[in-house]
Design a protein around this motif. Sequence first.
Motif, PDB file in Angstrom:
ATOM      1  N   ILE A  40     -10.640  28.718  26.593  1.00  0.00           N
ATOM      2  CA  ILE A  40      -9.097  28.238  27.066  1.00  0.00           C
ATOM      3  C   ILE A  40      -8.462  27.244  27.448  1.00  0.00           C
ATOM      4  N   LEU A  41      -9.632  26.170  27.115  1.00  0.00           N
ATOM      5  CA  LEU A  41      -9.555  24.412  27.410  1.00  0.00           C
ATOM      6  C   LEU A  41      -9.325  23.847  25.615  1.00  0.00           C
ATOM      7  N   TYR A  42      -9.526  25.159  24.191  1.00  0.00           N
ATOM      8  CA  TYR A  42      -8.854  24.022  23.203  1.00  0.00           C
ATOM      9  C   TYR A  42      -7.600  24.882  23.093  1.00  0.00           C
ATOM     10  N   PHE A  43      -6.799  26.748  23.778  1.00  0.00           N
ATOM     11  CA  PHE A  43      -5.588  26.396  23.367  1.00  0.00           C
ATOM     12  C   PHE A  43      -4.865  25.122  24.337  1.00  0.00           C
ATOM     13  N   PHE A  44      -4.892  24.618  25.374  1.00  0.00           N
ATOM     14  CA  PHE A  44      -4.306  23.979  26.157  1.00  0.00           C
ATOM     15  C   PHE A  44      -4.650  22.626  25.461  1.00  0.00           C
ATOM     16  N   ALA A  51     -29.679  34.235  26.069  1.00  0.00           N
ATOM     17  CA  ALA A  51     -28.070  33.493  24.892  1.00  0.00           C
ATOM     18  C   ALA A  51     -27.271  34.374  25.410  1.00  0.00           C
ATOM     19  N   ALA A  52     -27.043  35.749  24.990  1.00  0.00           N
ATOM     20  CA  ALA A  52     -25.886  36.116  24.900  1.00  0.00           C
ATOM     21  C   ALA A  52     -24.629  35.802  25.694  1.00  0.00           C
ATOM     22  N   SER A  53     -25.412  35.927  27.557  1.00  0.00           N
ATOM     23  CA  SER A  53     -24.676  35.902  28.075  1.00  0.00           C
ATOM     24  C   SER A  53     -23.677  34.062  28.172  1.00  0.00           C
ATOM     25  N   ILE A  54     -24.732  32.949  27.783  1.00  0.00           N
ATOM     26  CA  ILE A  54     -24.370  31.978  27.908  1.00  0.00           C
ATOM     27  C   ILE A  54     -23.286  31.946  26.810  1.00  0.00           C
ATOM     28  N   ASP A  56     -19.164  30.503  27.813  1.00  0.00           N
ATOM     29  CA  ASP A  56     -18.789  29.045  26.787  1.00  0.00           C
ATOM     30  C   ASP A  56     -17.882  29.869  25.747  1.00  0.00           C
ATOM     31  N   PHE A  57     -17.451  31.189  24.921  1.00  0.00           N
ATOM     32  CA  PHE A  57     -16.886  31.397  24.114  1.00  0.00           C
ATOM     33  C   PHE A  57     -15.589  31.529  25.321  1.00  0.00           C
ATOM     34  N   THR A  98     -18.916  29.760  19.285  1.00  0.00           N
ATOM     35  CA  THR A  98     -19.801  30.791  20.082  1.00  0.00           C
ATOM     36  C   THR A  98     -21.353  30.940  19.076  1.00  0.00           C
ATOM     37  N   LEU A  99     -21.581  31.559  17.538  1.00  0.00           N
ATOM     38  CA  LEU A  99     -22.072  32.132  16.680  1.00  0.00           C
ATOM     39  C   LEU A  99     -23.201  30.663  16.893  1.00  0.00           C
TER      40      LEU A  99
END
Length: 87
Positions: free
Chosen positions: A71-75, A58-61, A65-66, A41-42
């Motif tokens: 969620i995708l990484y966890f699964f 940029a913060a919204s994106i 993204d975060f 995210t950074l």
Amino acid sequence: MILNQIVFSKKTQNNRFEVDKTSEKPLRSVAKAVSWRCIGTLDTLIVSYVVTGAIELAASIAFVDFLTKLILYFFHERIWNHIKWGK
């Protein structure tokens, strides 16, 4: 002799698989996902700011993204935890 080494090595690996099968707990996957997403995210925040020049955009994106990639990484981790290849 070589055949004995292959058979013996395979038996040792199969026993190790049974022990390692439950070593990765869901909470560990969550911790890994959160720590990796903080780094990612950074990176997204910096790249988005450089491209857009607007910190709010940029913060919204970075926020969206975060959440999605966490969620995708966890699964992804949970699925790979069930795969014995390479353990």
